[in-house]
Design a protein around this motif. Structure first.
Motif, PDB file in Angstrom:
ATOM      1  N   TYR B 117       0.834  -1.201   0.000  1.00 26.79           N
ATOM      2  CA  TYR B 117       0.000   0.000   0.000  1.00 26.79           C
ATOM      3  C   TYR B 117       0.870   1.253   0.000  1.00 26.79           C
ATOM      4  N   ILE B 118       1.960   1.202   0.756  1.00 27.36           N
ATOM      5  CA  ILE B 118       2.887   2.337   0.763  1.00 27.36           C
ATOM      6  C   ILE B 118       3.444   2.546  -0.643  1.00 27.36           C
ATOM      7  N   PHE B 119       3.883   1.436  -1.259  1.00 22.77           N
ATOM      8  CA  PHE B 119       4.482   1.532  -2.588  1.00 22.77           C
ATOM      9  C   PHE B 119       3.485   2.090  -3.600  1.00 22.77           C
ATOM     10  N   LEU B 120       2.278   1.536  -3.615  1.00 23.23           N
ATOM     11  CA  LEU B 120       1.310   1.947  -4.629  1.00 23.23           C
ATOM     12  C   LEU B 120       0.855   3.392  -4.425  1.00 23.23           C
ATOM     13  N   ALA B 121       0.705   3.815  -3.171  1.00 18.30           N
ATOM     14  CA  ALA B 121       0.323   5.208  -2.914  1.00 18.30           C
ATOM     15  C   ALA B 121       1.404   6.147  -3.439  1.00 18.30           C
ATOM     16  N   ALA B 122       2.669   5.820  -3.154  1.00 17.66           N
ATOM     17  CA  ALA B 122       3.769   6.654  -3.617  1.00 17.66           C
ATOM     18  C   ALA B 122       3.869   6.614  -5.143  1.00 17.66           C
ATOM     19  N   LEU B 123       3.620   5.434  -5.709  1.00 21.78           N
ATOM     20  CA  LEU B 123       3.661   5.277  -7.170  1.00 21.78           C
ATOM     21  C   LEU B 123       2.640   6.186  -7.847  1.00 21.78           C
ATOM     22  N   VAL B 124       1.429   6.212  -7.294  1.00 18.05           N
ATOM     23  CA  VAL B 124       0.373   7.039  -7.883  1.00 18.05           C
ATOM     24  C   VAL B 124       0.740   8.522  -7.764  1.00 18.05           C
ATOM     25  N   VAL B 125       1.308   8.914  -6.625  1.00 17.12           N
ATOM     26  CA  VAL B 125       1.754  10.308  -6.470  1.00 17.12           C
ATOM     27  C   VAL B 125       2.783  10.639  -7.565  1.00 17.12           C
ATOM     28  N   GLY B 126       3.743   9.734  -7.782  1.00 17.46           N
ATOM     29  CA  GLY B 126       4.765   9.944  -8.805  1.00 17.46           C
ATOM     30  C   GLY B 126       4.169  10.033 -10.200  1.00 17.46           C
ATOM     31  N   LEU B 127       3.246   9.131 -10.503  1.00 18.27           N
ATOM     32  CA  LEU B 127       2.606   9.118 -11.829  1.00 18.27           C
ATOM     33  C   LEU B 127       1.846  10.419 -12.086  1.00 18.27           C
ATOM     34  N   LEU B 128       1.070  10.836 -11.066  1.00 15.55           N
ATOM     35  CA  LEU B 128       0.250  12.037 -11.256  1.00 15.55           C
ATOM     36  C   LEU B 128       1.116  13.299 -11.298  1.00 15.55           C
ATOM     37  N   ALA B 129       2.192  13.311 -10.497  1.00 13.24           N
ATOM     38  CA  ALA B 129       3.103  14.463 -10.519  1.00 13.24           C
ATOM     39  C   ALA B 129       3.746  14.582 -11.902  1.00 13.24           C
ATOM     40  N   ALA B 130       4.192  13.456 -12.453  1.00  8.63           N
ATOM     41  CA  ALA B 130       4.821  13.481 -13.773  1.00  8.63           C
ATOM     42  C   ALA B 130       3.814  13.910 -14.829  1.00  8.63           C
ATOM     43  N   ARG B 131       2.586  13.457 -14.698  1.00 11.98           N
ATOM     44  CA  ARG B 131       1.556  13.820 -15.667  1.00 11.98           C
ATOM     45  C   ARG B 131       1.284  15.327 -15.613  1.00 11.98           C
ATOM     46  N   TRP B 132       1.249  15.856 -14.386  1.00  7.19           N
ATOM     47  CA  TRP B 132       0.996  17.279 -14.172  1.00  7.19           C
ATOM     48  C   TRP B 132       2.111  18.117 -14.801  1.00  7.19           C
ATOM     49  N   VAL B 133       3.350  17.707 -14.569  1.00 12.05           N
ATOM     50  CA  VAL B 133       4.496  18.430 -15.135  1.00 12.05           C
ATOM     51  C   VAL B 133       4.487  18.343 -16.659  1.00 12.05           C
ATOM     52  N   GLN B 134       4.208  17.151 -17.171  1.00 12.88           N
ATOM     53  CA  GLN B 134       4.230  16.960 -18.627  1.00 12.88           C
ATOM     54  C   GLN B 134       3.143  17.762 -19.325  1.00 12.88           C
ATOM     55  N   ALA B 135       2.022  17.943 -18.634  1.00 15.79           N
ATOM     56  CA  ALA B 135       0.932  18.719 -19.212  1.00 15.79           C
ATOM     57  C   ALA B 135       1.305  20.201 -19.287  1.00 15.79           C
ATOM     58  N   ARG B 136       2.296  20.613 -18.460  1.00 14.26           N
ATOM     59  CA  ARG B 136       2.676  22.013 -18.395  1.00 14.26           C
ATOM     60  C   ARG B 136       3.933  22.351 -19.198  1.00 14.26           C
ATOM     61  N   THR B 137       4.581  21.348 -19.718  1.00  9.79           N
ATOM     62  CA  THR B 137       5.753  21.609 -20.552  1.00  9.79           C
ATOM     63  C   THR B 137       5.444  21.143 -21.959  1.00  9.79           C
ATOM     64  N   THR B 138       5.935  21.852 -22.930  1.00  8.87           N
ATOM     65  CA  THR B 138       5.685  21.429 -24.300  1.00  8.87           C
ATOM     66  C   THR B 138       6.463  20.147 -24.566  1.00  8.87           C
ATOM     67  N   ALA B 139       5.721  19.121 -24.928  1.00 10.83           N
ATOM     68  CA  ALA B 139       6.340  17.806 -25.102  1.00 10.83           C
ATOM     69  C   ALA B 139       7.035  17.717 -26.463  1.00 10.83           C
ATOM     70  N   THR B 140       8.290  18.082 -26.463  1.00 10.20           N
ATOM     71  CA  THR B 140       9.047  17.940 -27.701  1.00 10.20           C
ATOM     72  C   THR B 140      10.045  16.806 -27.527  1.00 10.20           C
ATOM     73  N   ALA B 141       9.977  15.825 -28.407  1.00 10.77           N
ATOM     74  CA  ALA B 141      10.883  14.686 -28.323  1.00 10.77           C
ATOM     75  C   ALA B 141      12.245  15.078 -28.891  1.00 10.77           C
ATOM     76  N   ARG B 142      13.223  15.145 -27.988  1.00 15.08           N
ATOM     77  CA  ARG B 142      14.567  15.495 -28.455  1.00 15.08           C
ATOM     78  C   ARG B 142      15.344  14.231 -28.801  1.00 15.08           C
ATOM     79  N   PRO B 143      16.009  14.223 -29.921  1.00 16.19           N
ATOM     80  CA  PRO B 143      16.797  13.034 -30.242  1.00 16.19           C
ATOM     81  C   PRO B 143      17.963  12.888 -29.269  1.00 16.19           C
ATOM     82  N   LEU B 144      18.350  11.659 -29.023  1.00 19.07           N
ATOM     83  CA  LEU B 144      19.410  11.383 -28.043  1.00 19.07           C
ATOM     84  C   LEU B 144      20.744  11.921 -28.533  1.00 19.07           C
TER      85      LEU B 144
END
Lengths: 141, 144
Positions: B117-144
């Motif tokens: 439960y600890i792991f999954l709660a933290a996982l969801v926080v991480g997933l949603l935080a990343a989604r929130w950040v990605q929605a606010r930055t222009t998603a441009t795929a930079r080549p490696l």
């Protein structure tokens, strides 16, 4: 702490994981990626999509219960790291799988099974990184 | 029917994770601990899964459509970029710290173990935080 080497049980369990991935594609046309299935649970725009994800997760969580009913013993679950490390790891896994577009099931099984170059690269990266992390945490720090 | 089918497929996956030992973070961490208490079992999980999924996908994807939907939903991104490589490396870091990955932890929910439960709660926080950040930055795929 050592764990028992279980090649047969692990291979057999792997066959079931592969079968689930193939069945989900055959019946529902989707990749079996645990991160994707869980992440979509926090989008509420499409009820039919949401209920499918919820049914998958309830089915997954029923796995150890059916195992207990069938064998009479609960599956072994060690506590190799303290709770704070579980929380920290979970947060990092959430960030990483979100940017990396998948985890062990999505990239490692489904992606590799359809020979996706992206998934091969992703799997090599997370496996190498996990080995390095455990090496540092157990043998260096 | 649709939900029953999804439940059964999830159950097969959850049983596979349980039987294979992927559900046990101690076993997962030992798989990575090549220099220490190495347990190579999880390589057999991967081998078993691919032994079914490679020919299975080949057969299924040769069909025009899945049984219960109108089309196959396959990822369309092809780019091997910094986001993929760094994101996956970060995932490996977290996996190596906690011993759980999402596919191991979701079935482990059924064991009632506190750490899951600890792991999954933290996982969801991480997933949603990343989604929130990605929605606010222009998603441009930079080549490696």
């Amino acid at each position: 702490m050592e764990t028992e080497f279980t090649p047969l049980a692990s291979f057999g369990g792997g066959l079931m994981i592969g079968a689930a991935a193939v069945l989900l594609m055959a019946f529902h046309g989707r990749i079996f990626g645990a991160t994707g299935i869980l992440g979509g649970l926090f989008r509420f725009s499409d009820l039919s999509d949401w209920s499918l994800r919820a049914a998958l997760i309830v089915g997954m969580a029923a796995g150890p219960l059916v195992y207990l009913l069938a064998t009479g013993t609960p599956p072994e679950l060690g506590q190799p790291v303290p709770a704070w490390a579980v929380a920290l790891g979970g947060l990092i896994v959430g960030l990483g799988t979100s940017y990396g577009g998948g985890c062990t099931s999505g990239h490692g099984v489904c992606g590799i099974a359809r020979f996706s170059h992206r998934s091969l690269v992703a799997t090599a990266c997370f496996m190498a990184s996990a080995v390095l992390t455990v090496y540092v945490l157990r043998h260096v720090v | 029917m649709r939900l029953l089918s999804a439940f059964v497929i999830g159950l097969i996956f959850g049983l596979g994770i349980t039987v294979s030992g992927m559900i046990n973070p101690a076993k997962v961490l030992n798989f990575f601990d090549i220099a220490g208490t190495w347990d190579p079992s999880l390589a057999f999980v991967m081998a078993g899964a691919l032994a079914v999924a490679v020919p299975g996908y080949r057969l299924v994807l040769a069909r025009p459509a899945p049984v219960m939907e109108s089309r196959f939903q396959l990822p369309e991104t092809r780019a091997i970029d910094r986001k993929l490589v760094l994101g996956s490396a970060v995932f490996g870091l977290g996996w190596g710290i906690a011993g759980f990955c999402p596919g191991g932890a979701l079935p482990a929910l059924g064991t009632g173990a506190r750490d899951v439960y600890i792991f999954l709660a933290a996982l969801v926080v991480g997933l949603l935080a990343a989604r929130w950040v990605q929605a606010r930055t222009t998603a441009t795929a930079r080549p490696l």
